[in-house]
Design an enzyme around this catalytic site. Structure first.
Site, PDB file in Angstrom:
ATOM      1  N   SER A  45       0.800  -1.226   0.000  1.00  0.00           N
ATOM      2  CA  SER A  45       0.000   0.000   0.000  1.00  0.00           C
ATOM      3  C   SER A  45       0.831   1.274   0.000  1.00  0.00           C
ATOM      4  CB  SER A  45      -0.949   0.017   1.205  1.00  0.00           C
ATOM      5  OG  SER A  45      -0.235   0.206   2.410  1.00  0.00           O
ATOM      6  N   LYS A 118       0.660   4.575   6.921  1.00  0.00           N
ATOM      7  CA  LYS A 118       0.200   5.409   5.811  1.00  0.00           C
ATOM      8  C   LYS A 118       0.856   6.784   5.949  1.00  0.00           C
ATOM      9  CE  LYS A 118      -2.887   2.210   4.696  1.00  0.00           C
ATOM     10  NZ  LYS A 118      -2.756   1.366   3.487  1.00  0.00           N
TER      11      LYS A 118
END
Length: 263
Positions: A45, A118
């Site tokens: 990701s 993230k």
């Protein structure tokens, strides 16, 4: 003058070993809890910033300490050996706010247990939206410049070229993102308003990241859930490599990623 027997010497030596091990464990616990915690990257990701097989240190002191700063567990072959924390207090001690563009580890808000990593995109009060793959912050398009394609391998092992962009946030933090597909579920969103005390997180691999754009799965991340800021990659290997196969290391270890600093 009394002399030690052989059994007393052995007992003393054994206790000395135990004492050294206990001291080492205490030091490791203090470092892991208050200073740096190692994490490995299991998913794509955050490609191209972080690759599957990267190992990095996260600074626990960057944002201060919350109850999740003292929470961790150890699993072996799918079985949990032990779990510590989270401790029963709210808020943060010695708090320092995340900056836009930080790569941060946090506890997933839907279970307050799973570690996610993230990039901080939206601060409290920001309006965030994605339109046609372009990120908008408070109504302004974030600068996005296409650069050379990224060489990737799909889930079937086939090589492919992926569009790569250099994105620059309003505060000047710049990094690369990937655009795998047109009109993916996260390419066109509603406008999100980040609540007070929360942050909007996104992966750099925009079409392969479950992040704050998906409110039912991640959503807005409370400041309390932040574990720390990713600082440096200290080790990296190919995703399918076995670390026990030392004879393969010259080809499976990504030597060029060692000690890579992160924005």
């Amino acid at each position: 003058m009394a002399t030690m027997t052989e059994s007393e010497k052995k007992a003393g030596g054994a206790w000395e070993v135990i004492r050294v091990v206990i001291h080492a464990l205490i030091i490791a616990f203090v470092i892991r809890t208050f200073l740096f915690q190692p994490f490995n990257i299991p998913s794509g990701s955050m490609i191209p910033t972080l690759l599957v097989g990267d190992y990095l240190f996260v600074s626990k002191f960057s944002y201060g300490y919350s109850r999740y700063s003292f929470a961790f567990s150890m699993d072996l072959w799918g079985n949990r050996l032990f779990k510590i924390g989270p401790l029963p207090f709210n808020g943060r001690i010695l708090a320092s706010n995340p900056n836009r563009g930080d790569v941060a580890v946090f506890k997933l808000p839907t279970d307050n247990e799973t570690d996610y990593i993230k990039r901080v995109i939206g601060l409290p009060g920001d309006r965030i939206q994605v339109q046609g793959g372009t990120l908008y912050i408070n109504g302004e398009a974030v600068k996005r410049e296409q650069v050379s394609d990224f060489d990737d391998t799909d889930s079937y092992g086939s090589e492919r070229k992926v569009r790569r962009y250099r994105e620059t946030l309003p505060n000047g933090v710049s990094y690369y993102t990937l655009d795998l597909y047109d009109n993916s579920p996260g390419d066109n969103t509603k406008e999100y308003v980040v609540p007070e005390g929360h942050y909007f997180m996104m992966g750099d691999n925009r079409d392969n990241s479950t992040d704050s754009r998906f409110l039912g799965q991640v959503g807005y991340v409370p400041f309390e859930n932040f574990v720390g800021k990713a600082q440096v990659i200290f080790f990296s290997h190919e995703p399918d490599a076995s670390l026990l196969a030392i004879w393969d290391w010259p080809w499976t270890i990504r030597w060029d990623r060692f000690f890579t600093l992160l924005n």
